[in-house]
Design a protein around this motif. Sequence first.
Motif, PDB file in Angstrom:
ATOM      1  N   TYR A   1       0.836  -1.205   0.000  1.00  0.00           N
ATOM      2  CA  TYR A   1       0.000   0.000   0.000  1.00  0.00           C
ATOM      3  C   TYR A   1       0.873   1.258   0.000  1.00  0.00           C
ATOM      4  O   TYR A   1       2.008   1.256   0.469  1.00  0.00           O
ATOM      5  N   ASN A   2       0.279   2.329  -0.524  1.00  0.00           N
ATOM      6  CA  ASN A   2       0.909   3.639  -0.463  1.00  0.00           C
ATOM      7  C   ASN A   2      -0.211   4.677  -0.574  1.00  0.00           C
ATOM      8  O   ASN A   2      -1.383   4.315  -0.675  1.00  0.00           O
ATOM      9  N   GLU A   3       0.161   5.934  -0.532  1.00  0.00           N
ATOM     10  CA  GLU A   3      -0.844   6.979  -0.691  1.00  0.00           C
ATOM     11  C   GLU A   3      -0.309   8.047  -1.614  1.00  0.00           C
ATOM     12  O   GLU A   3       0.907   8.250  -1.722  1.00  0.00           O
ATOM     13  N   VAL A   4      -1.221   8.724  -2.300  1.00  0.00           N
ATOM     14  CA  VAL A   4      -0.810   9.725  -3.274  1.00  0.00           C
ATOM     15  C   VAL A   4      -1.569  11.021  -3.021  1.00  0.00           C
ATOM     16  O   VAL A   4      -2.764  11.016  -2.719  1.00  0.00           O
ATOM     17  N   ASN A   5      -0.841  12.127  -3.123  1.00  0.00           N
ATOM     18  CA  ASN A   5      -1.438  13.451  -3.022  1.00  0.00           C
ATOM     19  C   ASN A   5      -2.064  13.789  -4.379  1.00  0.00           C
ATOM     20  O   ASN A   5      -1.361  13.959  -5.379  1.00  0.00           O
TER      21      ASN A   5
ATOM     22  N   LEU B   1       4.982   0.791  -7.197  1.00  0.00           N
ATOM     23  CA  LEU B   1       3.923   1.628  -6.646  1.00  0.00           C
ATOM     24  C   LEU B   1       4.428   3.035  -6.335  1.00  0.00           C
ATOM     25  O   LEU B   1       3.717   4.022  -6.532  1.00  0.00           O
ATOM     26  N   VAL B   2       5.662   3.130  -5.861  1.00  0.00           N
ATOM     27  CA  VAL B   2       6.256   4.450  -5.602  1.00  0.00           C
ATOM     28  C   VAL B   2       6.417   5.227  -6.902  1.00  0.00           C
ATOM     29  O   VAL B   2       6.206   6.445  -6.948  1.00  0.00           O
TER      30      VAL B   2
ATOM     31  N   GLY C   1       9.219  -8.242  -3.449  1.00  0.00           N
ATOM     32  CA  GLY C   1       8.698  -7.097  -2.712  1.00  0.00           C
ATOM     33  C   GLY C   1       9.341  -5.790  -3.134  1.00  0.00           C
ATOM     34  O   GLY C   1       8.668  -4.761  -3.218  1.00  0.00           O
ATOM     35  N   LYS C   2      10.640  -5.826  -3.399  1.00  0.00           N
ATOM     36  CA  LYS C   2      11.346  -4.608  -3.798  1.00  0.00           C
ATOM     37  C   LYS C   2      10.762  -4.026  -5.076  1.00  0.00           C
ATOM     38  O   LYS C   2      10.505  -2.811  -5.170  1.00  0.00           O
ATOM     39  N   GLU C   3      10.539  -4.895  -6.100  1.00  0.00           N
ATOM     40  CA  GLU C   3       9.984  -4.428  -7.368  1.00  0.00           C
ATOM     41  C   GLU C   3       8.553  -3.913  -7.191  1.00  0.00           C
ATOM     42  O   GLU C   3       8.165  -2.901  -7.779  1.00  0.00           O
ATOM     43  N   ALA C   4       7.765  -4.618  -6.371  1.00  0.00           N
ATOM     44  CA  ALA C   4       6.382  -4.210  -6.161  1.00  0.00           C
ATOM     45  C   ALA C   4       6.296  -2.840  -5.498  1.00  0.00           C
ATOM     46  O   ALA C   4       5.545  -1.957  -5.934  1.00  0.00           O
TER      47      ALA C   4
END
Length: 412
Positions: free
Chosen positions: A211-215, A395-396, A388-391
Amino acid sequence: MAIEIKAPTFPESIADGTVATWHKQPGDAVKRDELIVDIETDKVVLEVLAEADGVLGDIIKGEGETVLSAEVLGTLNEGATAAAAPKGEAVAPTAEAAAPAAGQDEADEQLVNPAARKLAEENGLNPAQIKGTGKGGRITKEDVLNAIEAKKSAPAPAAAPAAKPAAASSSSVALGEGDRVEKRVPMTRLRARIAERLVEAQSSMAMLTTYNEVNMKPIMDLRKKYKDLFEKKHDGVRLGFMSFFVKAATEALKRFPEVNASIDGKDIVYHGYQDIGVAVSSDRGLVVPVLRNTEFMSLAQIEGTIAEYGRKARDGKLSMEEMTGGTFTISNGGVFGSLLSSPIVNPPQAAILGMHKIQERPMAIDGQVVILPMMYLALSYDHRLIDGKEAVSFLVAIKDLLEDPARMLLDI
């Protein structure tokens, strides 16, 4: 001359279909290229059109019956007229129509949809006693279902006058029945296929979600500034958020080819193109039409194609080609108010991006608390293929591209 009405030739990925709706009944006049019957498959609804002018004859496969590729569904009497149809030899059931002593009951049989007749017989109902609401007074499947429900509820009111001393308890029973209504309907082929694929995905791959979040403020400001000019320039195509996500995902897929790949047996297939499926909700269930070669599509082309897919999904007009393939999928649960979810990968793809509701939240920016429109992003992926690193990096990359849209234009 009688012409056979056949089911379409299904692709290899589809074994069979189900007769969904007969739009014409025996004896109805039919024009060339007019819609006669719909066939529902695991993916789309296929339309069967008339090959010539004439009158519909026998219906061999009724609504709800399973049909194979190119199987005969019924017959069409080419050149016949509707006025002559009841006397012709091809209108089912022929023997009953021709019998001089048939009587009114058998004449009514002429007005019963084959699927409705079968349903009535299975439930011990006489079709002649059912009021038809279809064209020309024909008895439809819905009419039979209503008659079945009426038959089930009939004993309850009849019992009240026979047992007047127990009127109070009868009233309470009726109230209880009203509070606990149940309705049983068969699962559509599309819904059944969706369920099968979801279970298959969870049992056949090592699925994980990051998961991540975006402005969303930069995208929202850009959209607000240019949406009117964009719509005027591109003949009414509206500028939404999905096109930015598709372009950002396309750029990220180029940088991380594993996310755009798929597993075939013991081989990894790397796709040198980006075909992105966009999940669209319809009355029949969730469908995923595919945007082909998004690396060559403009924002206007993406928005226009998505809008067209949405219209086709609502009307059940998506074609097999539009639903097949895809190397990556984007699902937007935010349109329904979802704040956070873990989407399920659509095999044989290796990943899916989940968008969510845009919500204002206090964020710490350079030591200051600022209220910003934020969206949570979720990337579910097959850990057998993607580390995990690629995923996380993928997303970043999407987050960075959306928070600074100029990166997409400058390819940085």
